[in-house]
Design a protein around this motif. Structure first.
Motif, PDB file in Angstrom:
ATOM      1  N   GLY B 121     -35.931 138.757  95.468  1.00  0.00           N
ATOM      2  CA  GLY B 121     -35.303 140.027  95.094  1.00  0.00           C
ATOM      3  C   GLY B 121     -36.291 141.182  95.150  1.00  0.00           C
ATOM      4  O   GLY B 121     -35.938 142.276  95.602  1.00  0.00           O
ATOM      5  N   VAL B 122     -37.523 140.947  94.694  1.00  0.00           N
ATOM      6  CA  VAL B 122     -38.524 142.027  94.753  1.00  0.00           C
ATOM      7  C   VAL B 122     -38.804 142.386  96.212  1.00  0.00           C
ATOM      8  O   VAL B 122     -38.911 143.562  96.568  1.00  0.00           O
ATOM      9  CB  VAL B 122     -39.823 141.616  94.034  1.00  0.00           C
ATOM     10  CG1 VAL B 122     -40.896 142.670  94.218  1.00  0.00           C
ATOM     11  CG2 VAL B 122     -39.559 141.411  92.549  1.00  0.00           C
ATOM     12  N   PHE B 123     -38.882 141.355  97.076  1.00  0.00           N
ATOM     13  CA  PHE B 123     -39.088 141.648  98.503  1.00  0.00           C
ATOM     14  C   PHE B 123     -37.901 142.440  99.057  1.00  0.00           C
ATOM     15  O   PHE B 123     -38.065 143.338  99.879  1.00  0.00           O
ATOM     16  CB  PHE B 123     -39.278 140.358  99.300  1.00  0.00           C
ATOM     17  CG  PHE B 123     -40.667 139.802  99.190  1.00  0.00           C
ATOM     18  CD1 PHE B 123     -41.765 140.557  99.600  1.00  0.00           C
ATOM     19  CD2 PHE B 123     -40.890 138.550  98.658  1.00  0.00           C
ATOM     20  CE1 PHE B 123     -43.049 140.061  99.486  1.00  0.00           C
ATOM     21  CE2 PHE B 123     -42.180 138.044  98.542  1.00  0.00           C
ATOM     22  CZ  PHE B 123     -43.262 138.804  98.953  1.00  0.00           C
ATOM     23  N   LEU B 124     -36.690 142.100  98.578  1.00  0.00           N
ATOM     24  CA  LEU B 124     -35.506 142.852  99.017  1.00  0.00           C
ATOM     25  C   LEU B 124     -35.617 144.312  98.597  1.00  0.00           C
ATOM     26  O   LEU B 124     -35.298 145.217  99.361  1.00  0.00           O
ATOM     27  CB  LEU B 124     -34.235 142.230  98.420  1.00  0.00           C
ATOM     28  CG  LEU B 124     -33.672 141.032  99.185  1.00  0.00           C
ATOM     29  CD1 LEU B 124     -32.607 140.340  98.365  1.00  0.00           C
ATOM     30  CD2 LEU B 124     -33.093 141.493 100.508  1.00  0.00           C
ATOM     31  N   LEU B 125     -36.103 144.538  97.358  1.00  0.00           N
ATOM     32  CA  LEU B 125     -36.279 145.912  96.880  1.00  0.00           C
ATOM     33  C   LEU B 125     -37.262 146.658  97.779  1.00  0.00           C
ATOM     34  O   LEU B 125     -36.998 147.789  98.218  1.00  0.00           O
ATOM     35  CB  LEU B 125     -36.792 145.899  95.434  1.00  0.00           C
ATOM     36  CG  LEU B 125     -37.286 147.229  94.881  1.00  0.00           C
ATOM     37  CD1 LEU B 125     -36.132 148.171  94.632  1.00  0.00           C
ATOM     38  CD2 LEU B 125     -38.069 147.039  93.596  1.00  0.00           C
ATOM     39  N   LEU B 126     -38.397 146.016  98.081  1.00  0.00           N
ATOM     40  CA  LEU B 126     -39.414 146.682  98.906  1.00  0.00           C
ATOM     41  C   LEU B 126     -38.869 146.965 100.306  1.00  0.00           C
ATOM     42  O   LEU B 126     -39.089 148.046 100.861  1.00  0.00           O
ATOM     43  CB  LEU B 126     -40.668 145.807  98.998  1.00  0.00           C
ATOM     44  CG  LEU B 126     -41.420 145.594  97.684  1.00  0.00           C
ATOM     45  CD1 LEU B 126     -42.613 144.676  97.892  1.00  0.00           C
ATOM     46  CD2 LEU B 126     -41.893 146.933  97.120  1.00  0.00           C
ATOM     47  N   THR B 127     -38.139 145.989 100.884  1.00  0.00           N
ATOM     48  CA  THR B 127     -37.596 146.203 102.225  1.00  0.00           C
ATOM     49  C   THR B 127     -36.573 147.341 102.212  1.00  0.00           C
ATOM     50  O   THR B 127     -36.528 148.150 103.137  1.00  0.00           O
ATOM     51  CB  THR B 127     -36.940 144.915 102.745  1.00  0.00           C
ATOM     52  OG1 THR B 127     -37.779 143.811 102.406  1.00  0.00           O
ATOM     53  CG2 THR B 127     -36.779 144.960 104.245  1.00  0.00           C
ATOM     54  N   THR B 128     -35.776 147.398 101.146  1.00  0.00           N
ATOM     55  CA  THR B 128     -34.800 148.485 101.050  1.00  0.00           C
ATOM     56  C   THR B 128     -35.518 149.837 101.008  1.00  0.00           C
ATOM     57  O   THR B 128     -35.114 150.785 101.681  1.00  0.00           O
ATOM     58  CB  THR B 128     -33.942 148.313  99.782  1.00  0.00           C
ATOM     59  OG1 THR B 128     -33.401 146.996  99.782  1.00  0.00           O
ATOM     60  CG2 THR B 128     -32.820 149.317  99.748  1.00  0.00           C
ATOM     61  N   LEU B 129     -36.603 149.912 100.216  1.00  0.00           N
ATOM     62  CA  LEU B 129     -37.367 151.158 100.176  1.00  0.00           C
ATOM     63  C   LEU B 129     -37.947 151.464 101.558  1.00  0.00           C
ATOM     64  O   LEU B 129     -37.991 152.612 101.988  1.00  0.00           O
ATOM     65  CB  LEU B 129     -38.490 151.064  99.141  1.00  0.00           C
ATOM     66  CG  LEU B 129     -38.032 151.003  97.681  1.00  0.00           C
ATOM     67  CD1 LEU B 129     -39.225 150.892  96.747  1.00  0.00           C
ATOM     68  CD2 LEU B 129     -37.213 152.236  97.329  1.00  0.00           C
ATOM     69  N   GLY B 130     -38.362 150.402 102.268  1.00  0.00           N
ATOM     70  CA  GLY B 130     -38.873 150.588 103.631  1.00  0.00           C
ATOM     71  C   GLY B 130     -37.797 151.143 104.549  1.00  0.00           C
ATOM     72  O   GLY B 130     -38.063 152.021 105.378  1.00  0.00           O
ATOM     73  N   MET B 131     -36.575 150.667 104.383  1.00  0.00           N
ATOM     74  CA  MET B 131     -35.456 151.203 105.168  1.00  0.00           C
ATOM     75  C   MET B 131     -35.278 152.686 104.871  1.00  0.00           C
ATOM     76  O   MET B 131     -35.069 153.495 105.773  1.00  0.00           O
ATOM     77  CB  MET B 131     -34.158 150.470 104.818  1.00  0.00           C
ATOM     78  CG  MET B 131     -34.054 149.071 105.343  1.00  0.00           C
ATOM     79  SD  MET B 131     -33.999 149.014 107.120  1.00  0.00           S
ATOM     80  CE  MET B 131     -32.316 149.493 107.431  1.00  0.00           C
ATOM     81  N   GLY B 132     -35.377 153.042 103.584  1.00  0.00           N
ATOM     82  CA  GLY B 132     -35.229 154.446 103.207  1.00  0.00           C
ATOM     83  C   GLY B 132     -36.321 155.301 103.846  1.00  0.00           C
ATOM     84  O   GLY B 132     -36.059 156.370 104.388  1.00  0.00           O
ATOM     85  N   LEU B 133     -37.538 154.797 103.790  1.00  0.00           N
ATOM     86  CA  LEU B 133     -38.684 155.553 104.321  1.00  0.00           C
ATOM     87  C   LEU B 133     -38.564 155.757 105.822  1.00  0.00           C
ATOM     88  O   LEU B 133     -38.760 156.862 106.334  1.00  0.00           O
ATOM     89  CB  LEU B 133     -39.972 154.785 103.998  1.00  0.00           C
ATOM     90  CG  LEU B 133     -41.261 155.543 104.227  1.00  0.00           C
ATOM     91  CD1 LEU B 133     -41.469 156.542 103.106  1.00  0.00           C
ATOM     92  CD2 LEU B 133     -42.431 154.583 104.289  1.00  0.00           C
ATOM     93  N   THR B 134     -38.211 154.672 106.565  1.00  0.00           N
ATOM     94  CA  THR B 134     -38.135 154.800 108.021  1.00  0.00           C
ATOM     95  C   THR B 134     -36.915 155.621 108.427  1.00  0.00           C
ATOM     96  O   THR B 134     -36.979 156.408 109.369  1.00  0.00           O
ATOM     97  CB  THR B 134     -38.076 153.417 108.688  1.00  0.00           C
ATOM     98  OG1 THR B 134     -37.082 152.636 108.029  1.00  0.00           O
ATOM     99  CG2 THR B 134     -39.413 152.709 108.591  1.00  0.00           C
ATOM    100  N   GLY B 135     -35.806 155.446 107.686  1.00  0.00           N
ATOM    101  CA  GLY B 135     -34.597 156.189 108.031  1.00  0.00           C
ATOM    102  C   GLY B 135     -34.746 157.681 107.793  1.00  0.00           C
ATOM    103  O   GLY B 135     -34.109 158.491 108.447  1.00  0.00           O
ATOM    104  N   TYR B 136     -35.621 158.026 106.854  1.00  0.00           N
ATOM    105  CA  TYR B 136     -35.805 159.432 106.496  1.00  0.00           C
ATOM    106  C   TYR B 136     -36.340 160.251 107.664  1.00  0.00           C
ATOM    107  O   TYR B 136     -36.031 161.429 107.799  1.00  0.00           O
ATOM    108  CB  TYR B 136     -36.795 159.493 105.324  1.00  0.00           C
ATOM    109  CG  TYR B 136     -36.656 160.694 104.424  1.00  0.00           C
ATOM    110  CD1 TYR B 136     -35.420 161.068 103.934  1.00  0.00           C
ATOM    111  CD2 TYR B 136     -37.764 161.439 104.047  1.00  0.00           C
ATOM    112  CE1 TYR B 136     -35.285 162.159 103.098  1.00  0.00           C
ATOM    113  CE2 TYR B 136     -37.639 162.530 103.205  1.00  0.00           C
ATOM    114  CZ  TYR B 136     -36.397 162.876 102.734  1.00  0.00           C
ATOM    115  OH  TYR B 136     -36.281 163.959 101.909  1.00  0.00           O
ATOM    116  N   LEU B 137     -37.143 159.626 108.534  1.00  0.00           N
ATOM    117  CA  LEU B 137     -37.760 160.378 109.639  1.00  0.00           C
ATOM    118  C   LEU B 137     -36.775 160.615 110.785  1.00  0.00           C
ATOM    119  O   LEU B 137     -36.885 161.610 111.508  1.00  0.00           O
ATOM    120  CB  LEU B 137     -38.982 159.611 110.168  1.00  0.00           C
ATOM    121  CG  LEU B 137     -39.697 160.258 111.357  1.00  0.00           C
ATOM    122  CD1 LEU B 137     -40.386 161.546 110.932  1.00  0.00           C
ATOM    123  CD2 LEU B 137     -40.706 159.322 111.983  1.00  0.00           C
TER     124      LEU B 137
END
Lengths: 457, 219
Positions: B121-137
């Motif tokens: 679940g923690v890895f899922l949280l980090l990956t979700t944040l990664g999706m947010g970061l990459t999608g933002y650009l």
């Protein structure tokens, strides 16, 4: 963790299942209902709130204040409290520890109990962290206080970070104390409280003094205003563009450039170019090059060396120098090469350096084919070159003066070409300037030049 | 006829076993707080679907990214709706993942035997944040450009290898076409693939151990 404990957990779970519900349809029903609600909420948000429009990328807009996605704002706000040299601690170490603790939580929290009343410490830690994150996020959304309101800012820091941190430490201390026999508790609690209050006062006081005495942050020099950009652009143009396009952008046939000799180019300072190319077009051409025409890309995006900001400065310089529809702001005028008065002796610092910078150094610098004659400094101009010295005080036949007046010279390593090599001599006033300078003995500073101008007694 | 067909298919595909194994399971009595995980899964599905639609029109190049999004917003039929859902669903997803984590923490559901479910679940949280970061650009507008500049700068603060990380993320010294294509690849392939695998493991573990019960005084 012994087998007995595991069996107890399993049997209790079996009992919970007996009293429980079915996944289908009981749980699924609730899940679907929530999902449907979310779906309606999403359509509502997309329809009535929408996506905030944002302007196109402009890397030159140095005034733009970056703002991360809202869920990173708390980290962003937290970083503001961290002094510059410790930024890596705030940005890497603290979040790194946070993620590690989160990942290893099941192995760190060895408490077997699950009921809330038996996990007060863990729940308090979580609560304080959540309150902290929420507070930091709210603070990030609130308008940033002006510098003179830094006292308010430090109060916020207190509320947001220091007090929660101290509460945690206290709680931890008390949880240890409570295990001691009752007789010792009272004294220990008193001692711990006094110590904690002392620490808070000390930490707060030093934080406050530090903040008051903190030196103002150093400003990074970014060419912001138009005159600054023009000045930066002029310098970059001289180094990167003059070789092929000429100092005034009017070259039509490239000469003396390895691999591009004899290529026909559009005079880039012409009205044709200035009136038909937008800044964006110019920017893209410089950045990406025109490979089919032999122009190499200069932007880092395409493997060159110029950042978007630097290319922007070149475009600004070109626009304000050659486009006759544009008015040059007053502050940008008066730069460049100063004109000489009658009988005035030019000096290197004031006159010759800007002149060579604009017309010569694009080739006469390290790494170019130039008979090793470098012109980026006073010493180089006097002493370098295969045929050194190229300038001799008071000698009208100095190699430099000959080639700029259109005479080829036989040097030690072969014929020395007429300069500049693109077939167009310097303007008469600049040729005259260089002659006067050499004849007066190449004065370096303005004082030297003034001394050379007054006849020796 | 229909029952014959069902029988034939069931013999080969095993509907009944699936029904017994996945759906007809006993569960401890749950509350509305137990729906946060499935709600996140629903938003992930929404993200995949709207993301695929956006992918049909979006162009990951600095010259066209902004214009292609303008096109989606103004020209494509219901493009504004698809993008709006994608945008808001991303926001809600981060919020729900966070709330889901808080719920699991509060009920101590990460304890034996569900430790690994938490770690995944923690890895899922980090990956979700990664999706947010990459999608933002990807919209390649002012906000995304400068926020990503700062974010990649922060990555550069890692002692020792910081400069290398920044260069790798940006594909050079500055934000460029390469940065955009790297973030794009991460946003539409690498991270979604990782998310899918992690979600699979997460769900498997949940079915294996069952949803946790709410703790009572004796737990």
């Amino acid at each position: 963790m012994d087998e007995k404990f595991k069996q107890r957990v399993q049997s209790r779970y079996q009992q919970a299942l007996q009293r429980g519900e079915r996944f289908w349809p009981d749980s699924i029903y609730k899940d679907l209902l929530v999902s449907l609600g979310l779906f309606l909420l999403l359509i509502g948000l997309a329809t009535f709130v929408g996506v905030e429009p944002e302007p196109r990328v402009d890397p030159n807009d140095t005034a733009y204040v970056p703002r991360p996605e809202w869920y990173f704002l708390f980290l962003f706000e937290f970083l503001k409290f961290i002094p510059g040299q410790l930024e890596w601690v705030g940005a890497i170490v603290v979040p790194g520890i946070g993620v590690t603790v989160l990942l290893l939580l099941p192995f760190i929290d060895r408490n077997f109990y699950r009921h809330y009343s038996k996990r007060v410490l863990a729940l308090t830690v979580m609560g304080v962290i959540v309150v902290d994150i929420v507070m930091l996020t709210i603070m990030a959304f609130a308008p940033a206080p002006a510098p003179e309101q830094s006292a308010i800012k430090s109060m916020q820091m207190w509320a947001g970070l220091i007090i929660p941190a101290m509460t945690l430490i206290l709680l931890y201390a008390f949880s240890g104390i409570l295990k001691e026999p009752a007789s010792q508790r009272k004294t220990m609690i008193t001692t711990a409280s006094i110590a904690a209050i002392a620490i808070i006062v000390l930490a707060g006081g030093s934080a406050f003094t530090l903040q008051r005495n903190a030196p103002p942050k150093e400003k990074v020099a970014v060419a912001g205003t138009i005159p600054e950009q023009i000045a930066q652009g002029e310098e970059l143009y001289a180094v990167n563009c003059t070789e092929c396009h000429g100092a005034d952008g009017d070259v039509t046939v490239i000469q003396g450039v390895e691999g591009l000799d004899g290529k026909v180019v559009t005079p880039i300072s012409s009205k044709d170019v200035m009136y038909t190319f937008t800044d964006d077009t110019l920017f893209n051409i410089i950045s990406d090059g025109l490979p089919e025409l032999g122009m190499v890309p200069f932007g880092t995006a395409s493997g060159g060396e110029l950042s978007p900001g630097e290319i922007g400065a070149i475009v600004t310089y070109m626009r304000y120098t050659w486009d006759d529809r544009v008015e040059v702001p007053e502050a940008a005028q008066g730069g460049g090469i100063p004109a000489l008065a009658e009988g005035e002796v030019p000096s290197y610092d004031v006159h010759i350096a800007p002149l060579t910078k604009r017309y010569c150094v694009s080739c006469h610098r390290a790494g170019k084919e130039n008979n090793n004659y470098l012109m980026t400094s006073y010493e180089e101009m006097l002493n370098t070159g295969d045929n050194a010295p190229n300038v001799v005080a008071g000698d009208a036949n100095s190699i430099l003066l000959q080639v700029i007046q259109g005479h080829e010279v036989e040097g030690k390593t072969g014929t020395i070409n007429i300069m500049p090599p693109n077939g167009k001599l310097l303007k008469d006033e600049y040729v005259d300037m260089l002659i006067r300078w050499v004849m007066a003995g190449m004065p370096q500073t303005a004082e030297d030049a003034a001394a050379a101008a007054t006849p020796a007694p | 006829m229909a029952s014959k067909l069902y029988h034939w298919l069931n013999e080969r595909l095993g509907f009944d076993d699936l029904y017994k194994g996945l759906l007809d399971r006993p569960e401890p009595r749950g509350t509305w707080w137990n729906t946060l995980g499935s709600a996140t899964l629903f938003l992930f599905t929404m993200q995949v679907m709207t993301g695929i639609f956006l992918l049909m029109y979006y162009t990951p190049s600095p010259d066209h990214a902004y214009d292609s999004i303008q096109y989606i917003m103004n020209e494509v039929a219901f493009g504004w709706l698809i993008r709006g859902i994608h945008h808001w669903s991303a926001t809600l997803m981060v919020l729900l993942v966070f709330l889901h984590m808080l719920r699991v923490f509060a009920t101590a559901s990460y304890k034996y035997p569900r430790e690994l479910t938490w770690v995944i679940g923690v890895f899922l949280l980090l990956t979700t944040l990664g999706m947010g970061l990459t999608g933002y650009l990807l919209p390649w507008n002012q906000r995304s450009y400068f926020a990503t500049t700062v974010a990649t700068e922060i990555a550069g603060l890692v002692p020792g290898i910081g400069a290398f990380i920044t260069r790798t993320l940006r594909g050079g010294t500055d934000l460029s076409a390469l940065t955009l294509s790297r973030f794009f690849a991460a946003h539409v392939w690498m991270l979604p693939a990782l998310l899918t695998v992690l979600i699979g493991i997460h769900l498997y573990l949940i079915i294996r151990h069952g949803e946790s019960e709410y703790p009572t005084e004796e737990d």
